[in-house]
Design an enzyme around this catalytic site. Structure first.
Site, PDB file in Angstrom:
ATOM      1  N   GLY A   9     -12.786  -9.719  -0.519  1.00  0.00           N
ATOM      2  CA  GLY A   9     -12.542  -9.813  -1.966  1.00  0.00           C
ATOM      3  C   GLY A   9     -13.680 -10.539  -2.667  1.00  0.00           C
ATOM      4  O   GLY A   9     -13.459 -11.293  -3.616  1.00  0.00           O
ATOM      5  N   ALA A  10     -14.909 -10.283  -2.206  1.00  0.00           N
ATOM      6  CA  ALA A  10     -16.054 -11.088  -2.661  1.00  0.00           C
ATOM      7  C   ALA A  10     -16.853 -10.429  -3.774  1.00  0.00           C
ATOM      8  O   ALA A  10     -17.941 -10.886  -4.117  1.00  0.00           O
ATOM      9  CB  ALA A  10     -16.958 -11.408  -1.476  1.00  0.00           C
ATOM     10  N   ARG A  12     -15.962 -10.406  -6.839  1.00  0.00           N
ATOM     11  CA  ARG A  12     -15.847 -11.237  -8.042  1.00  0.00           C
ATOM     12  C   ARG A  12     -14.986 -12.461  -7.773  1.00  0.00           C
ATOM     13  O   ARG A  12     -14.493 -12.649  -6.656  1.00  0.00           O
ATOM     14  CB  ARG A  12     -15.277 -10.427  -9.201  1.00  0.00           C
ATOM     15  CG  ARG A  12     -13.933  -9.783  -8.911  1.00  0.00           C
ATOM     16  CD  ARG A  12     -13.628  -8.749  -9.988  1.00  0.00           C
ATOM     17  NE  ARG A  12     -12.515  -7.902  -9.656  1.00  0.00           N
ATOM     18  CZ  ARG A  12     -11.255  -8.113 -10.044  1.00  0.00           C
ATOM     19  NH1 ARG A  12     -10.954  -9.159 -10.764  1.00  0.00           N
ATOM     20  NH2 ARG A  12     -10.306  -7.267  -9.710  1.00  0.00           N
ATOM     21  N   VAL A  60      -8.685  -4.311   3.189  1.00  0.00           N
ATOM     22  CA  VAL A  60      -8.304  -5.224   4.286  1.00  0.00           C
ATOM     23  C   VAL A  60      -6.919  -4.924   4.859  1.00  0.00           C
ATOM     24  O   VAL A  60      -6.583  -5.396   5.946  1.00  0.00           O
ATOM     25  CB  VAL A  60      -8.376  -6.715   3.849  1.00  0.00           C
ATOM     26  CG1 VAL A  60      -9.796  -7.117   3.504  1.00  0.00           C
ATOM     27  CG2 VAL A  60      -7.412  -7.004   2.707  1.00  0.00           C
ATOM     28  N   SER A 138      -2.156 -20.702  -2.072  1.00  0.00           N
ATOM     29  CA  SER A 138      -2.033 -20.927  -3.518  1.00  0.00           C
ATOM     30  C   SER A 138      -0.964 -21.984  -3.759  1.00  0.00           C
ATOM     31  O   SER A 138      -0.057 -22.153  -2.929  1.00  0.00           O
ATOM     32  CB  SER A 138      -1.603 -19.620  -4.196  1.00  0.00           C
ATOM     33  OG  SER A 138      -1.172 -19.860  -5.528  1.00  0.00           O
ATOM     34  N   TYR A 150       4.328 -12.852  -4.129  1.00  0.00           N
ATOM     35  CA  TYR A 150       3.079 -13.624  -3.965  1.00  0.00           C
ATOM     36  C   TYR A 150       3.363 -14.980  -3.315  1.00  0.00           C
ATOM     37  O   TYR A 150       2.618 -15.426  -2.433  1.00  0.00           O
ATOM     38  CB  TYR A 150       2.456 -13.783  -5.356  1.00  0.00           C
ATOM     39  CG  TYR A 150       1.099 -14.431  -5.411  1.00  0.00           C
ATOM     40  CD1 TYR A 150      -0.051 -13.721  -5.058  1.00  0.00           C
ATOM     41  CD2 TYR A 150       0.946 -15.740  -5.866  1.00  0.00           C
ATOM     42  CE1 TYR A 150      -1.303 -14.308  -5.141  1.00  0.00           C
ATOM     43  CE2 TYR A 150      -0.304 -16.327  -5.970  1.00  0.00           C
ATOM     44  CZ  TYR A 150      -1.425 -15.609  -5.602  1.00  0.00           C
ATOM     45  OH  TYR A 150      -2.664 -16.204  -5.693  1.00  0.00           O
ATOM     46  N   ALA A 151       4.442 -15.657  -3.733  1.00  0.00           N
ATOM     47  CA  ALA A 151       4.790 -16.960  -3.152  1.00  0.00           C
ATOM     48  C   ALA A 151       5.101 -16.806  -1.664  1.00  0.00           C
ATOM     49  O   ALA A 151       4.690 -17.644  -0.849  1.00  0.00           O
ATOM     50  CB  ALA A 151       5.981 -17.566  -3.887  1.00  0.00           C
ATOM     51  N   ALA A 153       3.952 -14.471   0.323  1.00  0.00           N
ATOM     52  CA  ALA A 153       2.686 -14.190   1.008  1.00  0.00           C
ATOM     53  C   ALA A 153       1.868 -15.470   1.166  1.00  0.00           C
ATOM     54  O   ALA A 153       1.315 -15.742   2.237  1.00  0.00           O
ATOM     55  CB  ALA A 153       1.887 -13.145   0.233  1.00  0.00           C
ATOM     56  N   LYS A 154       1.804 -16.278   0.109  1.00  0.00           N
ATOM     57  CA  LYS A 154       0.941 -17.469   0.157  1.00  0.00           C
ATOM     58  C   LYS A 154       1.544 -18.570   1.024  1.00  0.00           C
ATOM     59  O   LYS A 154       0.811 -19.364   1.627  1.00  0.00           O
ATOM     60  CB  LYS A 154       0.652 -17.964  -1.263  1.00  0.00           C
ATOM     61  CG  LYS A 154      -0.248 -17.009  -2.068  1.00  0.00           C
ATOM     62  CD  LYS A 154      -1.506 -16.626  -1.311  1.00  0.00           C
ATOM     63  CE  LYS A 154      -2.615 -16.113  -2.203  1.00  0.00           C
ATOM     64  NZ  LYS A 154      -3.777 -15.637  -1.417  1.00  0.00           N
TER      65      LYS A 154
HETATM   66  P1  NAP Z   1      -9.788 -11.634  -8.351  1.00  0.00           P
HETATM   67  O1  NAP Z   1     -10.760 -12.120  -9.367  1.00  0.00           O
HETATM   68  O2  NAP Z   1      -8.729 -10.666  -8.748  1.00  0.00           O
HETATM   69  O3  NAP Z   1     -10.594 -11.084  -7.093  1.00  0.00           O
HETATM   70  C1  NAP Z   1      -9.925 -10.568  -5.972  1.00  0.00           C
HETATM   71  C2  NAP Z   1     -10.839  -9.594  -5.283  1.00  0.00           C
HETATM   72  O4  NAP Z   1     -10.128  -9.068  -4.135  1.00  0.00           O
HETATM   73  C3  NAP Z   1     -11.224  -8.393  -6.168  1.00  0.00           C
HETATM   74  O5  NAP Z   1     -12.607  -8.155  -6.083  1.00  0.00           O
HETATM   75  C4  NAP Z   1     -10.398  -7.267  -5.565  1.00  0.00           C
HETATM   76  O6  NAP Z   1     -10.999  -5.986  -5.674  1.00  0.00           O
HETATM   77  C5  NAP Z   1     -10.369  -7.672  -4.093  1.00  0.00           C
HETATM   78  N1  NAP Z   1      -9.315  -6.954  -3.380  1.00  0.00           N
HETATM   79  C6  NAP Z   1      -8.061  -6.680  -3.809  1.00  0.00           C
HETATM   80  N2  NAP Z   1      -7.390  -5.981  -2.895  1.00  0.00           N
HETATM   81  C7  NAP Z   1      -8.232  -5.783  -1.861  1.00  0.00           C
HETATM   82  C8  NAP Z   1      -8.127  -5.123  -0.609  1.00  0.00           C
HETATM   83  N3  NAP Z   1      -6.997  -4.493  -0.241  1.00  0.00           N
HETATM   84  N4  NAP Z   1      -9.204  -5.115   0.222  1.00  0.00           N
HETATM   85  C9  NAP Z   1     -10.349  -5.716  -0.139  1.00  0.00           C
HETATM   86  N5  NAP Z   1     -10.519  -6.373  -1.297  1.00  0.00           N
HETATM   87  C10 NAP Z   1      -9.470  -6.399  -2.162  1.00  0.00           C
HETATM   88  O7  NAP Z   1      -8.989 -12.876  -7.697  1.00  0.00           O
HETATM   89  P2  NAP Z   1      -9.345 -14.439  -7.570  1.00  0.00           P
HETATM   90  O8  NAP Z   1      -8.681 -15.135  -8.692  1.00  0.00           O
HETATM   91  O9  NAP Z   1     -10.791 -14.626  -7.312  1.00  0.00           O
HETATM   92  O10 NAP Z   1      -8.493 -14.777  -6.267  1.00  0.00           O
HETATM   93  C11 NAP Z   1      -9.059 -14.823  -4.964  1.00  0.00           C
HETATM   94  C12 NAP Z   1      -8.015 -15.356  -3.990  1.00  0.00           C
HETATM   95  O11 NAP Z   1      -7.584 -16.657  -4.409  1.00  0.00           O
HETATM   96  C13 NAP Z   1      -6.762 -14.504  -3.895  1.00  0.00           C
HETATM   97  O12 NAP Z   1      -6.269 -14.511  -2.577  1.00  0.00           O
HETATM   98  C14 NAP Z   1      -5.802 -15.223  -4.813  1.00  0.00           C
HETATM   99  O13 NAP Z   1      -4.471 -14.948  -4.492  1.00  0.00           O
HETATM  100  C15 NAP Z   1      -6.183 -16.675  -4.556  1.00  0.00           C
HETATM  101  N6  NAP Z   1      -5.804 -17.581  -5.647  1.00  0.00           N
HETATM  102  C16 NAP Z   1      -6.288 -17.444  -6.905  1.00  0.00           C
HETATM  103  C17 NAP Z   1      -5.900 -18.344  -7.894  1.00  0.00           C
HETATM  104  C18 NAP Z   1      -6.389 -18.259  -9.312  1.00  0.00           C
HETATM  105  O14 NAP Z   1      -5.934 -19.084 -10.123  1.00  0.00           O
HETATM  106  N7  NAP Z   1      -7.281 -17.365  -9.662  1.00  0.00           N
HETATM  107  C19 NAP Z   1      -5.015 -19.371  -7.575  1.00  0.00           C
HETATM  108  C20 NAP Z   1      -4.531 -19.480  -6.293  1.00  0.00           C
HETATM  109  C21 NAP Z   1      -4.944 -18.579  -5.305  1.00  0.00           C
HETATM  110  P3  NAP Z   1     -10.685  -5.053  -6.948  1.00  0.00           P
HETATM  111  O15 NAP Z   1     -11.401  -5.678  -8.076  1.00  0.00           O
HETATM  112  O16 NAP Z   1     -11.227  -3.719  -6.569  1.00  0.00           O
HETATM  113  O17 NAP Z   1      -9.184  -5.070  -7.118  1.00  0.00           O
END
Ligand code: NAP
Length: 249
Positions: A9-10, A12, A60, A138, A150-151, A153-154
């Site tokens: 998920g890198a 963005r 993934v 999370s 989501y909860a 899963a996390k």
């Molecule tokens: P994000 O900006 O939505 O980025 C997630 C990335 O994962 C996107 O590039 C997405 O691709 C990719 N992805 C989604 N499904 C995938 C799959 N099946 N295989 C490969 N890549 C996939 O999210 P983020 O906010 O950076 O979050 C990153 C992680 O931190 C996640 O696990 C999230 O649950 C966790 N997190 C985030 C927050 C927050 O406040 N942002 C808080 C707690 C935990 P697409 O763009 O193509 O969908």
């Protein structure tokens, strides 16, 4: 020694910041996301800073795609020994409105995805006698309205982390989780849109509830992941670090 890292998920958000941080720590980084083309910006940023990176496209949650992606990384870059399971999606809804699809999609990407990636990468880690796995949990693991999927899963990521730490420790592999709070990424932009709130207002409202009086940035999370991936963190395993601007239980 140059370590080979895979960050899922890198393209963005937190994953992109983590890939850049690990590259600046000296790792060669496989930047993995659903579509390799989406990884171009992250790869270009790493290369512009003098690092080495490879864009890898894979879902993934797809066993075959994961096996192929990890084999590609090993062929092109060398044995992957650092893995950050970061890929994630949201499908929020109150329980009575949550569909089977909402549940399965979230559990598949977060939990099945982390399982498949970790199983594929541990083969290289065990052979090398060294490895680091960091799973993104999370604060929602503690419970959050509208996020039963989501909860679950996390929270699952935390049990998964502790179990892998117990199984893999003897092979020099540490496994830890980082549990972010409110981090300003596209994932939360989508949440603000759905709530009909402007993103800036959404961030300002959230900051009022956070002890350090600001929302988190992807780099805040990347810094914590970087520590767990470091050579120095070899005696730290099975831990969950909340990166939330204040204490969480
Ligand atoms: P994000 O900006 O939505 O980025 C997630 C990335 O994962 C996107 O590039 C997405 O691709 C990719 N992805 C989604 N499904 C995938 C799959 N099946 N295989 C490969 N890549 C996939 O999210 P983020 O906010 O950076 O979050 C990153 C992680 O931190 C996640 O696990 C999230 O649950 C966790 N997190 C985030 C927050 C927050 O406040 N942002 C808080 C707690 C935990 P697409 O763009 O193509 O969908």
């Amino acid at each position: 020694m140059t370590r080979i890292a895979i960050v899922t998920g890198a393209a963005r958000g937190i994953g992109a910041a983590t890939a850049k941080q690990l590259a600046s720590d000296g790792c060669t980084v496989a930047v993995l996301d659903l579509d390799a083309e989406q990884c171009a910006d992250t790869v270009a940023a790493i290369e512009a800073s003098g690092g080495r990176a490879l864009a890898v496209g894979a879902n993934v949650a797809d066993s075959e795609a994961v096996a192929e992606a990890v084999a590609l990384v090993a062929d092109e870059l060398g044995a992957p020994t650092v893995l950050v399971n970061n890929a994630g999606i949201l499908r929020d809804n109150l329980l009575f409105k949550m569909t089977d699809g909402d549940w399965d999609a979230v559990l598949n990407v977060h939990l099945r995805g982390a399982f498949l990636m970790s199983r594929a990468v541990q083969a290289f880690q065990v052979k090398e006698g060294w490895g680091r796995i960091v799973n993104l949990s999370s604060t929602s693991a503690l419970g959050n309205r509208g996020q039963a999927n989501y909860a679950a899963a996390k929270a699952g990521m935390q049990g998964f982390t502790k179990t892998l730490a117990i199984e893999l420790g003897r092979y020099g592999v540490t496994v830890n989780a980082v549990a972010p709070g409110f981090i300003a990424t596209d994932m939360l932009r989508a949440t603000a849109d759905r709530m009909g709130v402007g993103f800036d207002d959404f961030l300002a409202g959230a900051a009022k509830e956070i002890p350090v009086a600001r929302v988190g940035q992807p780099e805040d999370v990347a810094a914590a992941v970087s520590f767990f991936c470091s050579e120095a963190a070899g005696f730290t395993s099975g831990q969950v670090l909340y990166v939330a601007g204040g204490p969480k239980a």
